[in-house]
Design a protein around this motif. Structure first.
Motif, PDB file in Angstrom:
ATOM      1  N   UNK A  83     -62.846  18.912  38.521  1.00  0.00           N
ATOM      2  CA  UNK A  83     -62.583  18.187  39.757  1.00  0.00           C
ATOM      3  C   UNK A  83     -62.268  16.757  39.342  1.00  0.00           C
ATOM      4  N   UNK A  84     -60.991  16.463  39.229  1.00  0.00           N
ATOM      5  CA  UNK A  84     -60.583  15.117  38.844  1.00  0.00           C
ATOM      6  C   UNK A  84     -60.526  14.260  40.100  1.00  0.00           C
ATOM      7  N   UNK A  85     -61.066  13.078  40.001  1.00  0.00           N
ATOM      8  CA  UNK A  85     -61.110  12.213  41.161  1.00  0.00           C
ATOM      9  C   UNK A  85     -60.775  10.791  40.733  1.00  0.00           C
ATOM     10  N   UNK A  86     -60.480   9.998  41.726  1.00  0.00           N
ATOM     11  CA  UNK A  86     -60.168   8.604  41.459  1.00  0.00           C
ATOM     12  C   UNK A  86     -60.972   7.743  42.423  1.00  0.00           C
ATOM     13  N   UNK A  87     -61.733   6.827  41.895  1.00  0.00           N
ATOM     14  CA  UNK A  87     -62.473   5.901  42.740  1.00  0.00           C
ATOM     15  C   UNK A  87     -61.477   4.950  43.386  1.00  0.00           C
ATOM     16  N   UNK A  88     -61.548   4.801  44.684  1.00  0.00           N
ATOM     17  CA  UNK A  88     -60.576   3.967  45.390  1.00  0.00           C
ATOM     18  C   UNK A  88     -60.978   2.501  45.441  1.00  0.00           C
ATOM     19  N   UNK A  89     -62.239   2.203  45.183  1.00  0.00           N
ATOM     20  CA  UNK A  89     -62.688   0.822  45.293  1.00  0.00           C
ATOM     21  C   UNK A  89     -63.098   0.500  46.720  1.00  0.00           C
ATOM     22  N   UNK A  90     -63.811  -0.618  46.873  1.00  0.00           N
ATOM     23  CA  UNK A  90     -64.243  -1.021  48.218  1.00  0.00           C
ATOM     24  C   UNK A  90     -63.641  -2.359  48.630  1.00  0.00           C
ATOM     25  N   UNK A  91     -63.361  -3.197  47.649  1.00  0.00           N
ATOM     26  CA  UNK A  91     -62.787  -4.506  47.948  1.00  0.00           C
ATOM     27  C   UNK A  91     -61.332  -4.508  47.497  1.00  0.00           C
ATOM     28  N   UNK A  92     -60.585  -5.494  47.960  1.00  0.00           N
ATOM     29  CA  UNK A  92     -59.181  -5.603  47.534  1.00  0.00           C
ATOM     30  C   UNK A  92     -59.086  -5.702  46.010  1.00  0.00           C
ATOM     31  N   UNK A  93     -59.984  -6.481  45.420  1.00  0.00           N
ATOM     32  CA  UNK A  93     -59.986  -6.637  43.957  1.00  0.00           C
ATOM     33  C   UNK A  93     -60.345  -5.319  43.260  1.00  0.00           C
ATOM     34  N   UNK A  94     -61.340  -4.621  43.776  1.00  0.00           N
ATOM     35  CA  UNK A  94     -61.761  -3.347  43.187  1.00  0.00           C
ATOM     36  C   UNK A  94     -60.676  -2.292  43.281  1.00  0.00           C
ATOM     37  N   UNK A  95     -59.996  -2.226  44.418  1.00  0.00           N
ATOM     38  CA  UNK A  95     -58.905  -1.267  44.606  1.00  0.00           C
ATOM     39  C   UNK A  95     -57.785  -1.568  43.613  1.00  0.00           C
ATOM     40  N   UNK A  96     -57.415  -2.827  43.493  1.00  0.00           N
ATOM     41  CA  UNK A  96     -56.352  -3.238  42.572  1.00  0.00           C
ATOM     42  C   UNK A  96     -56.719  -2.882  41.132  1.00  0.00           C
ATOM     43  N   UNK A  97     -57.974  -3.125  40.754  1.00  0.00           N
ATOM     44  CA  UNK A  97     -58.420  -2.826  39.399  1.00  0.00           C
ATOM     45  C   UNK A  97     -58.353  -1.324  39.104  1.00  0.00           C
ATOM     46  N   UNK A  98     -58.773  -0.505  40.056  1.00  0.00           N
ATOM     47  CA  UNK A  98     -58.736   0.954  39.857  1.00  0.00           C
ATOM     48  C   UNK A  98     -57.298   1.460  39.741  1.00  0.00           C
ATOM     49  N   UNK A  99     -56.410   0.969  40.587  1.00  0.00           N
ATOM     50  CA  UNK A  99     -55.006   1.395  40.537  1.00  0.00           C
ATOM     51  C   UNK A  99     -54.378   0.972  39.212  1.00  0.00           C
ATOM     52  N   UNK A 100     -54.630  -0.275  38.812  1.00  0.00           N
ATOM     53  CA  UNK A 100     -54.079  -0.760  37.540  1.00  0.00           C
ATOM     54  C   UNK A 100     -54.593   0.056  36.357  1.00  0.00           C
ATOM     55  N   UNK A 101     -55.871   0.379  36.361  1.00  0.00           N
ATOM     56  CA  UNK A 101     -56.454   1.161  35.279  1.00  0.00           C
ATOM     57  C   UNK A 101     -55.826   2.556  35.218  1.00  0.00           C
ATOM     58  N   UNK A 102     -55.656   3.189  36.358  1.00  0.00           N
ATOM     59  CA  UNK A 102     -55.054   4.519  36.413  1.00  0.00           C
ATOM     60  C   UNK A 102     -53.627   4.503  35.882  1.00  0.00           C
ATOM     61  N   UNK A 103     -52.838   3.544  36.322  1.00  0.00           N
ATOM     62  CA  UNK A 103     -51.442   3.465  35.894  1.00  0.00           C
ATOM     63  C   UNK A 103     -51.322   3.057  34.425  1.00  0.00           C
ATOM     64  N   UNK A 104     -52.221   2.212  33.965  1.00  0.00           N
ATOM     65  CA  UNK A 104     -52.227   1.808  32.558  1.00  0.00           C
ATOM     66  C   UNK A 104     -52.468   3.024  31.668  1.00  0.00           C
ATOM     67  N   UNK A 105     -53.447   3.848  32.022  1.00  0.00           N
ATOM     68  CA  UNK A 105     -53.729   5.060  31.238  1.00  0.00           C
ATOM     69  C   UNK A 105     -52.534   6.009  31.247  1.00  0.00           C
ATOM     70  N   UNK A 106     -51.870   6.138  32.388  1.00  0.00           N
ATOM     71  CA  UNK A 106     -50.682   7.010  32.472  1.00  0.00           C
ATOM     72  C   UNK A 106     -49.578   6.492  31.546  1.00  0.00           C
ATOM     73  N   UNK A 107     -49.382   5.156  31.490  1.00  0.00           N
ATOM     74  CA  UNK A 107     -48.371   4.579  30.598  1.00  0.00           C
ATOM     75  C   UNK A 107     -48.724   4.823  29.132  1.00  0.00           C
ATOM     76  N   UNK A 108     -50.007   4.682  28.787  1.00  0.00           N
ATOM     77  CA  UNK A 108     -50.430   4.932  27.406  1.00  0.00           C
ATOM     78  C   UNK A 108     -50.149   6.375  27.002  1.00  0.00           C
ATOM     79  N   UNK A 109     -50.441   7.299  27.881  1.00  0.00           N
ATOM     80  CA  UNK A 109     -50.184   8.705  27.577  1.00  0.00           C
ATOM     81  C   UNK A 109     -48.698   8.957  27.358  1.00  0.00           C
ATOM     82  N   UNK A 110     -47.855   8.416  28.254  1.00  0.00           N
ATOM     83  CA  UNK A 110     -46.406   8.590  28.096  1.00  0.00           C
ATOM     84  C   UNK A 110     -45.938   7.993  26.775  1.00  0.00           C
ATOM     85  N   UNK A 111     -46.491   6.829  26.416  1.00  0.00           N
ATOM     86  CA  UNK A 111     -46.105   6.166  25.172  1.00  0.00           C
ATOM     87  C   UNK A 111     -46.438   6.994  23.943  1.00  0.00           C
ATOM     88  N   UNK A 112     -47.466   7.824  24.046  1.00  0.00           N
ATOM     89  CA  UNK A 112     -47.866   8.691  22.935  1.00  0.00           C
ATOM     90  C   UNK A 112     -47.338  10.112  23.107  1.00  0.00           C
TER      91      UNK A 112
END
Length: 128
Positions: A83-112
């Protein structure tokens, strides 16, 4: 599977080296009726129990021998439920951090040239 060469499973020595470096790897075999929860973002690998023998220095060898002695050397049904899930965050900063982290990991995978087990970009679009 088209994903390239896979690394060997860790040896007993590799697990001990991790512990010397203050990492805490868990090496175990789930028995019938047992479950494991792996927290979000934790590096993990698993393989199904089988009656085949493992190399002498494989980190799971002794565990597998014990289980096969108890359950018998035959194939057993093993079901993985993810069950893969993504924490959405509660604050604007937390939401932004979670989205950035998710997309960063996706870019790293594509790069490899690796594929994610999840579908991160679609998950981000769905939550928008």
């Amino acid at each position: 599977d088209g994903l390239g060469d896979k690394p060997d499973w860790p040896t007993v020595d590799a697990i001990e080296e991790c512990r010397r470096m203050n990492y805490y790897p868990s090496v175990f075999v789930l028995e019938p009726g047992q479950f494991v929860h792996i927290n979000k973002g934790r590096l993990h690998a698993f393989r199904k129990l089988s009656p085949t023998d493992l190399p002498p220095n494989d980190c799971h060898r002794q565990l597998r021998l014990g289980i096969n002695k108890t359950l018998g050397p035959k194939e057993h049904i093993c079901i993985s439920v993810a069950w893969d899930w993504m924490y959405k965050g509660r604050t604007e900063e937390g939401i932004c951090e979670e989205i950035n982290s998710t997309l960063h990991c996706a870019r790293l995978l594509r790069g490899h040239k690796l594929q994610s087990l999840a579908i991160p970009e679609l998950s981000v679009l769905y939550t928008a």
